[in-house]
Design a protein around this motif. Structure first.
Motif, mmCIF file in Angstrom:
data_model
loop_
_atom_site.group_PDB
_atom_site.id
_atom_site.type_symbol
_atom_site.label_atom_id
_atom_site.label_comp_id
_atom_site.label_asym_id
_atom_site.label_seq_id
_atom_site.Cartn_x
_atom_site.Cartn_y
_atom_site.Cartn_z
ATOM 1 N N ASN A 1 0.825 -1.221 0.000
ATOM 2 C CA ASN A 1 0.000 0.000 0.000
ATOM 3 C C ASN A 1 0.852 1.260 0.000
ATOM 4 O O ASN A 1 0.330 2.350 -0.213
ATOM 5 C CB ASN A 1 -0.925 0.003 1.220
ATOM 6 N N ALA A 2 2.134 1.123 0.283
ATOM 7 C CA ALA A 2 3.041 2.278 0.194
ATOM 8 C C ALA A 2 3.375 2.460 -1.279
ATOM 9 O O ALA A 2 4.457 2.111 -1.751
ATOM 10 C CB ALA A 2 4.296 2.033 1.028
ATOM 11 N N SER A 3 2.440 3.003 -2.006
ATOM 12 C CA SER A 3 2.477 2.985 -3.468
ATOM 13 C C SER A 3 3.596 3.821 -4.074
ATOM 14 O O SER A 3 3.857 3.721 -5.273
ATOM 15 C CB SER A 3 1.138 3.460 -4.021
ATOM 16 N N LYS A 4 4.262 4.643 -3.242
ATOM 17 C CA LYS A 4 5.345 5.471 -3.772
ATOM 18 C C LYS A 4 6.701 4.789 -3.689
ATOM 19 O O LYS A 4 7.714 5.359 -4.110
ATOM 20 C CB LYS A 4 5.397 6.801 -3.016
ATOM 21 N N LEU A 5 6.748 3.581 -3.140
ATOM 22 C CA LEU A 5 8.019 2.869 -2.982
ATOM 23 C C LEU A 5 8.680 2.649 -4.340
ATOM 24 O O LEU A 5 8.061 2.132 -5.273
ATOM 25 C CB LEU A 5 7.788 1.510 -2.319
ATOM 26 N N TYR A 6 9.939 3.024 -4.431
ATOM 27 C CA TYR A 6 10.709 2.692 -5.623
ATOM 28 C C TYR A 6 11.942 1.856 -5.278
ATOM 29 O O TYR A 6 12.573 1.285 -6.167
ATOM 30 C CB TYR A 6 11.106 3.942 -6.416
ATOM 31 N N LEU A 7 12.283 1.758 -3.983
ATOM 32 C CA LEU A 7 13.384 0.890 -3.570
ATOM 33 C C LEU A 7 12.964 0.117 -2.324
ATOM 34 O O LEU A 7 12.638 0.715 -1.296
ATOM 35 C CB LEU A 7 14.657 1.693 -3.290
ATOM 36 N N LEU A 8 12.971 -1.206 -2.417
ATOM 37 C CA LEU A 8 12.610 -2.077 -1.297
ATOM 38 C C LEU A 8 13.693 -3.149 -1.170
ATOM 39 O O LEU A 8 13.845 -4.004 -2.043
ATOM 40 C CB LEU A 8 11.241 -2.728 -1.533
ATOM 41 N N ASP A 9 14.466 -3.075 -0.083
ATOM 42 C CA ASP A 9 15.566 -4.007 0.143
ATOM 43 C C ASP A 9 15.383 -4.665 1.513
ATOM 44 O O ASP A 9 15.529 -4.019 2.548
ATOM 45 C CB ASP A 9 16.903 -3.269 0.083
ATOM 46 N N MET A 10 15.063 -5.964 1.506
ATOM 47 C CA MET A 10 14.849 -6.719 2.743
ATOM 48 C C MET A 10 15.753 -7.953 2.764
ATOM 49 O O MET A 10 15.457 -8.954 3.421
ATOM 50 C CB MET A 10 13.376 -7.126 2.861
ATOM 51 N N ALA A 11 16.870 -7.874 2.063
ATOM 52 C CA ALA A 11 17.760 -9.021 1.896
ATOM 53 C C ALA A 11 18.441 -9.413 3.203
ATOM 54 O O ALA A 11 18.565 -8.618 4.135
ATOM 55 C CB ALA A 11 18.819 -8.695 0.838
ATOM 56 N N ILE A 12 18.875 -10.660 3.247
ATOM 57 C CA ILE A 12 19.698 -11.215 4.325
ATOM 58 C C ILE A 12 19.028 -11.012 5.676
ATOM 59 O O ILE A 12 19.528 -10.336 6.566
ATOM 60 C CB ILE A 12 21.123 -10.620 4.311
ATOM 61 N N ASN A 13 17.863 -11.585 5.810
ATOM 62 C CA ASN A 13 17.139 -11.672 7.067
ATOM 63 C C ASN A 13 16.623 -13.097 7.193
ATOM 64 O O ASN A 13 17.188 -14.012 6.582
ATOM 65 C CB ASN A 13 15.997 -10.643 7.102
ATOM 66 N N SER A 14 15.591 -13.288 7.975
ATOM 67 C CA SER A 14 14.992 -14.624 8.112
ATOM 68 C C SER A 14 13.495 -14.572 7.827
ATOM 69 O O SER A 14 12.704 -15.245 8.486
ATOM 70 C CB SER A 14 15.248 -15.177 9.525
ATOM 71 N N PHE A 15 13.107 -13.757 6.867
ATOM 72 C CA PHE A 15 11.699 -13.675 6.499
ATOM 73 C C PHE A 15 11.215 -15.024 5.944
ATOM 74 O O PHE A 15 11.951 -15.695 5.205
ATOM 75 C CB PHE A 15 11.475 -12.579 5.459
#
Length: 1012
Positions: free
Chosen positions: A286-300
């Protein structure tokens, strides 16, 4: 009073007829001028002559970089000397510029501390001192009530973030320093703060809850610190927030389910390299303005939300190295949804747990995609045809999956492609010639597949190619000449194929070549002397081929060479003295060739542990540690006489002896059909003669208990000193035990015709009688100072000269060594040899932790898959074929039938044992549970709960970077998956040792590459 004033005005006007002397005083402030001159004195170097104008002939308001207010008296309001190359310290006198508003001294070479006197400047609005080498602490700036911007990044500042900052503050940028401590809660009192940039420091602790007060915050960058605790929900109150960067910390917990609704203006979200777990919140889309999303190297965990396609402005999506899964077509819906992200340029889901077929629609509309990283998953099927619609694709990385079928020709239409990485899959067929159309290609990685056919000569048209990996396939034919005409080629790995013919002389054209691996092929002919023209070479591996002729002396001119492996060929002649001139050479393996003559004693040849020359029986000399015979010196006239004797006497005598031997062999041939014969290994009597019982008794002090180093089912092993060797291992067979005689025969027959760096080298044998007149049989091996693998795994730290810590790299190397040995026995030796008793106590380790498979007392030489050349009736029982815990299950049902698949099973058990450090006979394995089922039950989600705690401590070490930890975990999963493929209940479902060795080599190479 009025008259006086008028007079005064007149007098002033009159005096202004000398403007330089008197009127200038009205415009010149002595305090500001002196302060600036003090600043100039503190500058030791001014390469651009910026401060040349700073002198009395020009008003200081006109000096370079100075701006003053218009009102009288003129006062300095701005000092801007950005990027002038200035060297020196910042003078404390700047604290006297009481009207200063802007201080810009960034991108210079200022040293020392930031003057505390700057804290007195109440009018100061912006301080930018970035990219210098300033040290010390940040001064107290609480009195700078007008300060809005503070940029101090790129220095060597220490200490903490100031607890109190002015109320009008807007931007704090102190990145890339050495700040320590915690973020002060009082910083939240600055309610007008817009940007907070503190990444690349050593800030520790939790993020203060008081940050909820910072309602005006637009940008928060706190990455690369040591922040810990759960996701700070205080940030959810910052509805105006556009950028949130918390990457490379120790933050944990789950993300708030409403994060996307609470931060509707978010454009950048960096959470990579933390300890977050749980599902990715669907509200994030819903954060429709996102152009960069980095969630790497976690335990999702969980699946990637299929609604990701709602982020139509998204250009960067990085979810790599998590535990995200997909088990069916529905779980992979996000790949179809992402087509709506028409501005997407980078997508990475590398290193997760995604299974299934990638939909063909993937990539249909995302025409801006430049980088796709989907390696190290379990994706399968054919390559999705939608990729053909990505004209801007630069990197396609799909290695470490289960993709099958042939490589499609449309890959050649991706004209912008620079990296094509399809290694570690199951691709079939030939390498498409259309790949030669990829004129921008830099990396081509196709290793560890099932490709066959020829290497297309047209690959030589790729004039920008730097890396070519096609090892571990079934390619045949010649190495194309054109490959070596690529001016940029630096890495060439073609090992483990079926390539034949000669190595082209054009190899000398590859001036940038650094790594050339052609091991395990069928290349023949001479090694081209032009190879010496490759002056950039650091690593040459030509082992396990059939090269002949001399070693080119030109190799000694490759001054950058660090490793040279020419072992297991048919090379002849002498060892080139020129190799001793290579100052950087660290590893040299010339073993198992037909080399002769004197071994040099200079350069690398001074280090006996750095060179390997075994298996060359005519070598002599060298340093004493090599234990080679002394080279004899023969005068010229004696040499001619020797040749004459050979022609006139020796050759006729030899012919007669040969004839006698043939007659003798024919005479006893029938007798040998009815009784067992003992065939000793072929020894070089000149360097190590056949030994007697008395020799061995003296070497072991009469087989003293103090020399006993191990016991087996058929005998005992002693350490002894025999002849010139420091130590040997002597295996004495207990002939009174049933099967010991057959074990001796079996071991002699097997070891007679095999030689491999990962088999325990046998030196000689003894078949004699002891002091009591009884039969005596023994074998003499090279001594392995590190003992066996069982001792390494289960020795305690208190044991003398032992260490209980075994690194992941060491375990990988040991397993690769074992796999290479078994692959050789099953596929490369004369006939198929089945070891029949693979277990840790039969795997010995030398000084360099190289593993050697030993104890061939149960081994069987197979003519085909169902026939043993020297099996006997006494050996048909199940108990005879191996050791409990390592025995393949079919031995209990098939009557003990020998097969290579049983060795594969035993190897798989050893592999699992090495990484769990748990015996397969452990008390926990009962009621149908064994080590294989135990691992399968916990694979892959709970694997960290069962692996050796030593490895777990390494994975959780706070000192290791998060990326390295995740790489280790990915490596562990890949290796354990191979182990599970080896211990399948049905022999037909198990992989063979060729595939096992190939995959382990690929995993090891990738792991070591990441950790170099």
């Amino acid at each position: 009073m009025k008259v006086i004033t008028t007079v005064q005005i007149v007098l002033v006007l009159m005096t202004c007829t000398e403007p330089i002397v008197i009127c200038g005083l009205l415009y010149r402030n002595e305090t500001d001028e002196l302060s600036l001159l003090d600043f100039k004195k503190a500058i030791s170097l001014d390469p651009q002559q910026t401060l040349m104008s700073w002198n009395d002939s020009v008003h200081f308001c006109n000096w370079e970089g100075i701006r003053c207010r218009v009102k009288i008296p003129r006062r300095v309001t701005s000092l801007n000397l950005t990027n002038r190359g200035l060297v020196g310290q910042i003078s404390p006198s700047l604290g006297n510029l009481t009207f200063l508003k802007f201080l810009f001294l960034d991108t210079n070479s200022f040293t020392g501390e930031i003057p505390p006197s700057l804290g007195q400047l109440r009018h100061l609005q912006a301080i930018i001192l970035s990219n210098n080498t300033l040290q010390g602490r940040i001064p107290n700036l609480a009195n700078c009530s007008s300060l809005k911007v503070l940029w101090l990044n790129g220095n060597n500042l220490v200490g903490k973030i100031p607890a109190d900052l002015p109320q009008g503050f807007r931007t704090l940028e102190i990145s890339i320093n050495n700040l320590t401590g915690a973020i002060p809660a009082s910083l939240a009192n600055v309610t007008t703060l817009r940007s907070l940039h503190c990444q690349y420091n050593y800030i520790v602790g939790n993020i203060p809850k008081e940050f909820a007060k910072m309602l005006g915050m637009l940008s928060v960058q706190l990455g690369v610190n040591k922040l810990e605790g759960w996701f700070p929900e205080a940030f959810l109150n910052l509805s105006t927030l556009t950028e949130l960067s918390l990457a490379y910390n120790y933050l944990s917990g789950v993300l708030p389910f409403n994060i996307g609704n609470s931060l509707p203006n978010l454009q950048v979200l960096r959470l990579g390299s933390n300890l977050f777990h749980g599902h990715i919140p669907c509200s994030l889309t819903n954060a429709s303005k996102l152009y960069l999303l980095d969630m790497a190297i976690n335990s999702f965990t969980g699946v990637v939300p299929s609604s990701v396609g709602k982020l139509i402005k998204l250009s960067w999506l990085n979810l790599e190295m998590n535990k995200l899964h997909a088990h069916d077509e529905q779980d992979l819906e996000f790949m179809t949804s992402v087509a709506n992200c028409t501005e997407l340029q980078m997508l990475s889901i590398y290193g997760n747990r995604l299974k299934g077929h990638v939909p063909n629609s993937f990539g249909n509309r995302s025409t801006q995609l430049q980088y796709i990283h989907m390696g190290l998953n379990q994706l399968s099927g054919s390559l999705p045809s939608g990729l053909a619609n990505l004209p801007n694709l630069i990197a396609l990385e799909l290695g470490g999956n289960l993709f099958t079928d042939a490589l499609p020709g449309w890959l050649g239409s991706l004209k912008s492609l620079q990296i094509l990485a399809l290694y570690n899959n199951l691709f079939l067929g030939s390498i498409p010639a259309s790949l030669s159309n990829l004129s921008q290609l830099v990396n081509l990685e196709l290793s560890t597949n099932k490709l066959d056919g020829y290497i297309p000569p047209s690959l030589g048209d790729l004039q920008m190619l730097e890396v070519l990996y096609v090892s571990h396939n079934n390619l045949h034919g010649r190495v194309p000449n054109n490959i070596f005409r690529i001016p940029t080629i630096s890495v060439l790995w073609l090992s483990f194929n079926q390539l034949d013919g000669e190595l082209p002389t054009e190899v000398g054209n590859a001036k940038q070549l650094m790594y050339m691996h052609l091991s395990y092929n069928k290349l023949s002919g001479d090694i081209p002397h032009t190879l010496g023209s490759c002056k950039s070479l650091e690593d040459i591996k030509l082992d396990r081929n059939v090269f002949s002729g001399n070693i080119p002396t030109t190799l000694g001119s490759i001054s950058s060479l660090k490793a040279l492996d020419l072992s297991h060929n048919n090379l002849s002649g002498t060892v080139p003295v020129s190799l001793a001139n290579l100052e950087l050479l660290q590893q040299l393996d010339l073993s198992f060739n037909n080399l002769e003559g004197e071994v040099p004693t200079k350069g690398i040849f001074r280090n006996a542990t750095a060179i390997h020359i075994v298996g060359n029986r005519q070598l002599c000399g060298g340093v004493p540690q090599l234990h080679l015979p002394t080279c004899s010196v023969m005068p010229l006239n004696l040499t001619k006489h020797k040749h004459s004797v050979e022609l006139k006497v020796v050759l006729p005598v030899a012919s007669m002896v040969s004839l006698a031997i043939v007659v003798f062999v024919l005479f006893i041939w029938r007798g040998k059909q009815r009784r067992k014969s003992i065939a000793f290994p072929s020894f070089d009597s000149s360097s190590f003669p056949i030994v007697s019982y008395n020799d061995l008794a003296r070497a072991t002090d009469g087989f003293s208990k103090s020399k006993l180093i191990g016991r087996g089912r058929h005998g005992s092993v002693y350490q002894g000193k025999l002849f010139a060797r420091e130590a040997v291992a002597i295996k004495v067979f207990s002939l009174e035990i049933k099967g010991a005689q057959n074990s001796f025969i079996a071991e002699c027959n097997v070891l007679r015709n095999v030689r491999h760096r990962n088999l325990v080298p046998i030196l000689t044998a003894c078949s004699s009688i002891d002091g009591n007149g009884s039969d005596f049989k023994a074998l003499v091996y090279e001594f392995m100072p590190r003992g066996d693998l069982h001792l390494l795994l289960y020795s305690t730290c208190e044991d003398e000269n032992t260490s209980n810590h075994i690194t992941l790299a060491q375990r990988l190397s040991i397993l690769v060594d074992i796999a290479d040995a078994l692959e050789y026995l099953h596929h490369y030796s004369q006939g198929t040899i089945v070891h029949c008793d693979v277990k840790p106590s039969n795997i010995l380790l030398d000084d360099e932790m190289t593993a050697h498979v030993g104890d061939f007392g149960l081994a069987r030489l197979m003519i085909d898959s169902s026939t043993s050349t020297f099996a006997d009736s006494a050996s048909s029982t199940v108990a005879f074929w191996g050791t409990i815990g390592y025995v393949a299950p079919e031995y209990a049902t098939d009557g003990g039938q020998v097969s290579t698949a049983a060795d594969v099973y035993s190897f798989g058990v050893v592999l699992l044992e090495v990484f769990l450090r748990k015996r397969p006979t452990d008390n926990m394995f009962k009621d149908g549970l064994n080590i294989a089922k135990y691992v399968e039950m916990n694979f892959p989600d709970r694997i960290v709960d069962i692996i050796d705690p030593e490895l777990l401590r390494d994975l959780r070490s706070q000192e290791a970077p998060m990326a390295m930890k995740e790489n280790c975990l990915g490596c562990l999963l890949s290796v354990l998956n191979i182990g599970l493929c080896c211990v399948k209940t049905s022999p037909n479902e198990r992989v063979d040792m060729q595939e096992v060795a190939a995959r382990l080599h690929g995993i090891k190479d990738a792991y070591l590459c990441e950790h170099q």
